[in-house]
Scaffold this active site. Sequence first.
Site, PDB file in Angstrom:
ATOM      1  N   SER A  69       0.562   8.138   1.979  1.00  0.00           N
ATOM      2  CA  SER A  69      -0.876   8.037   2.210  1.00  0.00           C
ATOM      3  C   SER A  69      -1.633   8.964   1.282  1.00  0.00           C
ATOM      4  O   SER A  69      -1.131   9.995   0.876  1.00  0.00           O
ATOM      5  CB  SER A  69      -1.230   8.375   3.655  1.00  0.00           C
ATOM      6  OG  SER A  69      -2.642   8.331   3.802  1.00  0.00           O
ATOM      7  N   LYS A 102       3.530   5.542   9.257  1.00  0.00           N
ATOM      8  CA  LYS A 102       2.442   5.270   8.307  1.00  0.00           C
ATOM      9  C   LYS A 102       1.498   4.215   8.873  1.00  0.00           C
ATOM     10  O   LYS A 102       0.274   4.309   8.732  1.00  0.00           O
ATOM     11  CB  LYS A 102       3.005   4.812   6.960  1.00  0.00           C
ATOM     12  CG  LYS A 102       1.952   4.288   5.973  1.00  0.00           C
ATOM     13  CD  LYS A 102       1.054   5.407   5.471  1.00  0.00           C
ATOM     14  CE  LYS A 102      -0.191   5.023   4.723  1.00  0.00           C
ATOM     15  NZ  LYS A 102      -0.266   3.859   3.890  1.00  0.00           N
ATOM     16  N   HIS A 136      -0.641   5.842  11.379  1.00  0.00           N
ATOM     17  CA  HIS A 136      -1.611   6.650  10.633  1.00  0.00           C
ATOM     18  C   HIS A 136      -2.809   5.786  10.250  1.00  0.00           C
ATOM     19  O   HIS A 136      -3.962   6.168  10.427  1.00  0.00           O
ATOM     20  CB  HIS A 136      -0.955   7.247   9.375  1.00  0.00           C
ATOM     21  CG  HIS A 136      -1.931   7.766   8.355  1.00  0.00           C
ATOM     22  ND1 HIS A 136      -2.648   6.921   7.518  1.00  0.00           N
ATOM     23  CD2 HIS A 136      -2.346   9.018   8.055  1.00  0.00           C
ATOM     24  CE1 HIS A 136      -3.449   7.652   6.761  1.00  0.00           C
ATOM     25  NE2 HIS A 136      -3.277   8.917   7.057  1.00  0.00           N
ATOM     26  N   ASN A 137      -2.535   4.616   9.714  1.00  0.00           N
ATOM     27  CA  ASN A 137      -3.633   3.740   9.298  1.00  0.00           C
ATOM     28  C   ASN A 137      -4.435   3.228  10.489  1.00  0.00           C
ATOM     29  O   ASN A 137      -5.653   3.083  10.389  1.00  0.00           O
ATOM     30  CB  ASN A 137      -3.098   2.567   8.469  1.00  0.00           C
ATOM     31  CG  ASN A 137      -2.665   3.000   7.079  1.00  0.00           C
ATOM     32  OD1 ASN A 137      -2.298   4.146   6.867  1.00  0.00           O
ATOM     33  ND2 ASN A 137      -2.701   2.090   6.126  1.00  0.00           N
ATOM     34  N   GLU A 156      -6.670   5.915  11.349  1.00  0.00           N
ATOM     35  CA  GLU A 156      -7.706   5.955  10.298  1.00  0.00           C
ATOM     36  C   GLU A 156      -8.822   4.943  10.610  1.00  0.00           C
ATOM     37  O   GLU A 156     -10.012   5.274  10.509  1.00  0.00           O
ATOM     38  CB  GLU A 156      -7.032   5.640   8.956  1.00  0.00           C
ATOM     39  CG  GLU A 156      -7.944   5.453   7.775  1.00  0.00           C
ATOM     40  CD  GLU A 156      -7.138   4.982   6.538  1.00  0.00           C
ATOM     41  OE1 GLU A 156      -6.065   5.558   6.253  1.00  0.00           O
ATOM     42  OE2 GLU A 156      -7.581   4.015   5.881  1.00  0.00           O
TER      43      GLU A 156
HETATM   44  P1  NBP Z   1      -0.177  -3.681  -5.912  1.00  0.00           P
HETATM   45  O1  NBP Z   1       0.041  -3.741  -4.458  1.00  0.00           O
HETATM   46  O2  NBP Z   1      -1.384  -4.285  -6.485  1.00  0.00           O
HETATM   47  O3  NBP Z   1       1.120  -4.314  -6.650  1.00  0.00           O
HETATM   48  C1  NBP Z   1       1.170  -4.467  -8.042  1.00  0.00           C
HETATM   49  C2  NBP Z   1       2.557  -4.158  -8.556  1.00  0.00           C
HETATM   50  O4  NBP Z   1       3.541  -5.042  -7.968  1.00  0.00           O
HETATM   51  C3  NBP Z   1       2.655  -4.374 -10.059  1.00  0.00           C
HETATM   52  O5  NBP Z   1       3.495  -3.373 -10.597  1.00  0.00           O
HETATM   53  C4  NBP Z   1       3.308  -5.745 -10.147  1.00  0.00           C
HETATM   54  O6  NBP Z   1       3.971  -5.977 -11.352  1.00  0.00           O
HETATM   55  C5  NBP Z   1       4.282  -5.660  -9.029  1.00  0.00           C
HETATM   56  N1  NBP Z   1       4.873  -6.926  -8.606  1.00  0.00           N
HETATM   57  C6  NBP Z   1       4.316  -7.978  -7.954  1.00  0.00           C
HETATM   58 BR1  NBP Z   1       2.567  -8.105  -7.510  1.00  0.00          BR
HETATM   59  N2  NBP Z   1       5.167  -8.981  -7.722  1.00  0.00           N
HETATM   60  C7  NBP Z   1       6.347  -8.570  -8.235  1.00  0.00           C
HETATM   61  C8  NBP Z   1       7.625  -9.164  -8.313  1.00  0.00           C
HETATM   62  N3  NBP Z   1       7.869 -10.348  -7.763  1.00  0.00           N
HETATM   63  N4  NBP Z   1       8.594  -8.481  -8.940  1.00  0.00           N
HETATM   64  C9  NBP Z   1       8.350  -7.271  -9.482  1.00  0.00           C
HETATM   65  N5  NBP Z   1       7.161  -6.632  -9.427  1.00  0.00           N
HETATM   66  C10 NBP Z   1       6.160  -7.287  -8.804  1.00  0.00           C
HETATM   67  O7  NBP Z   1      -0.076  -2.158  -6.430  1.00  0.00           O
HETATM   68  P2  NBP Z   1      -0.664  -0.810  -5.783  1.00  0.00           P
HETATM   69  O8  NBP Z   1      -2.073  -0.956  -5.335  1.00  0.00           O
HETATM   70  O9  NBP Z   1      -0.317   0.242  -6.783  1.00  0.00           O
HETATM   71  O10 NBP Z   1       0.213  -0.579  -4.480  1.00  0.00           O
HETATM   72  C11 NBP Z   1       1.624  -0.472  -4.536  1.00  0.00           C
HETATM   73  C12 NBP Z   1       2.167  -0.347  -3.125  1.00  0.00           C
HETATM   74  O11 NBP Z   1       1.651   0.855  -2.552  1.00  0.00           O
HETATM   75  C13 NBP Z   1       1.741  -1.475  -2.203  1.00  0.00           C
HETATM   76  O12 NBP Z   1       2.790  -1.786  -1.348  1.00  0.00           O
HETATM   77  C14 NBP Z   1       0.595  -0.888  -1.425  1.00  0.00           C
HETATM   78  O13 NBP Z   1       0.450  -1.487  -0.159  1.00  0.00           O
HETATM   79  C15 NBP Z   1       1.020   0.552  -1.316  1.00  0.00           C
HETATM   80  N6  NBP Z   1      -0.071   1.510  -1.120  1.00  0.00           N
HETATM   81  C16 NBP Z   1      -1.243   1.386  -1.808  1.00  0.00           C
HETATM   82  C17 NBP Z   1      -2.256   2.317  -1.612  1.00  0.00           C
HETATM   83  C18 NBP Z   1      -3.538   2.209  -2.375  1.00  0.00           C
HETATM   84  O14 NBP Z   1      -4.433   3.039  -2.113  1.00  0.00           O
HETATM   85  N7  NBP Z   1      -3.676   1.285  -3.306  1.00  0.00           N
HETATM   86  C19 NBP Z   1      -2.067   3.381  -0.739  1.00  0.00           C
HETATM   87  C20 NBP Z   1      -0.870   3.502  -0.087  1.00  0.00           C
HETATM   88  C21 NBP Z   1       0.121   2.560  -0.294  1.00  0.00           C
HETATM   89  P3  NBP Z   1       3.185  -6.670 -12.597  1.00  0.00           P
HETATM   90  O15 NBP Z   1       2.466  -5.543 -13.273  1.00  0.00           O
HETATM   91  O16 NBP Z   1       4.269  -7.226 -13.422  1.00  0.00           O
HETATM   92  O17 NBP Z   1       2.274  -7.698 -12.044  1.00  0.00           O
END
Ligand code: NBP
Length: 478
Positions: free
Chosen positions: A128, A183, A186-187, A190
């Site tokens: 988080s 987690k 937590h959300n 939130e």
């Molecule tokens: P995203 O959730 O937007 O995911 C994008 C990533 O997933 C890219 O690296 C993409 O690769 C890859 N990907 C996908 Br889509 N399909 C794939 C596949 N079939 N094989 C391999 N790679 C694949 O990214 P994020 O916002 O950085 O979040 C990442 C994780 O962290 C998520 O699970 C999210 O729920 C969690 N999270 C996010 C936050 C936040 O604030 N954003 C906070 C806490 C947790 P590509 O570049 O090749 O398309």
Amino acid sequence: GTAQIGVTGLAVMGRNLARNFARNGFTVAVHNRTAAKTRALVEEFGGEGSFVPAESAEEFVAALERPRRLVIMVKAGEATDAVIQEFAPLLEKGDVIIDGGNAHFADTRRRERELRERGIHFVGTGISGGEEGALHGPSIMPGGSAESYASLGPLLERIAAKAPDGAPTVAHIGPDGAGHFVKMVHNGIEYADMQLIAEAYDLLRSVAGYSPARIAETFREWNRGRLGSYLIDITAEVLAHTDAATGRPFVDIVADRAEQKGTGRWTVQIALDLGVPVSGIAEAVFARSVSGHTALREASRGLPGPSPRPLGEEAAARFAARVEQALYASKIVSYTQGFHQIAAGSEEYGWNVDLGSVAAIWRAGCIIRADFLDRIREAYDSRPGLPSLLSDKRFAEEIGAAQDDWREVVATAAREGVPTPGFSASLAYYDALRAERLPAALTQGQRDFFGAHTYRRTDRPGAFHTLWGGDRSEVAAG
Ligand code: NBP
């Protein structure tokens, strides 16, 4: 290989997490499905530390020292399974896969079981703090085997946020899905925190008659007291912000439809399955849902109801102080409900989660970080078997001291027609727990009447049924 850790999935979260590891002196292997992102990361931030870019899965795995530790930071769901399918055949017994995405804990349980059969540790990890947290120090909630934490813990402790007492905000939560479950809750908390703050704002605006700028001041003041927290702090920032295009308060030009990504909804769905009353969290999820029903809201706009008339200056100040009490009391209830859900999940799945350490690792790095969490940590640490936060003497005293104002605020909201589902549901929960007798006795009578569902008596053991369709005599059941 020489990399102590690898990160695959280099969107905002993965990229910042990889940089955080590198800035803390670790050699980090980095990989992404689309290799351009890997190259971009190293080009832009290569100077921050030691990165080993890998174009293929084989290259990535070969770059890691043994036992290998690789973090998956991809879109939760099918992408996570696809990445596991791709990497698992390349790994060996004792290697560790960390899933840092927002996975559903049931998926984490399944993945952990499947990989355990192949001798691979799977560590479902809640992270988080958003992208800023990932870079500067998140709150980290790892599940999985205790053995995997022994090898992983020291790395995570380096990149985690630090609580005011200097402790890193990471702790081994428990086996398999425990980290992702915590987690998720937590959300959920939130969502509840945000809803309660929104209700406080709404009341200060429409009942006290304060402007957004004045409310920002009020929140700043509250932030210096017991409500001090990241969410209160950013609330003041948002309320003080003026829209550049129109010169109007920013909050007045934003469409009033709240969106959600789903972890709050999961919290409530799982709470229903576990039979845990998380009414404050549920109302927060429903409040977002109501706000998004544009057509329904249009169709209902003409329904009769009061329009609040703003209070005079002195009465407004008195009311604002009451709202602070109502917000604080409702917040205690949200956390009581959330921790109850964690305790229930821990019981159901045999996780043995230490609630005091959950509170401790939420003190910094995460969205709900607050001074308040230190008090929760103290409550559980001083009495590990605490049945409920409300049974902690200090919280009980505080909520007792707040309750008159809390009731007054809920009554005022009802009279003036301001929706306060969070404040109201929290107060109802508090009163239900306090009650000597609940009308559930009547519910049992009705159930016995129409369905012969039987009831228990207060004066002797056993299950009973009344012959409602006959002479209404009572018979022992079962
Ligand atoms: P995203 O959730 O937007 O995911 C994008 C990533 O997933 C890219 O690296 C993409 O690769 C890859 N990907 C996908 Br889509 N399909 C794939 C596949 N079939 N094989 C391999 N790679 C694949 O990214 P994020 O916002 O950085 O979040 C990442 C994780 O962290 C998520 O699970 C999210 O729920 C969690 N999270 C996010 C936050 C936040 O604030 N954003 C906070 C806490 C947790 P590509 O570049 O090749 O398309």
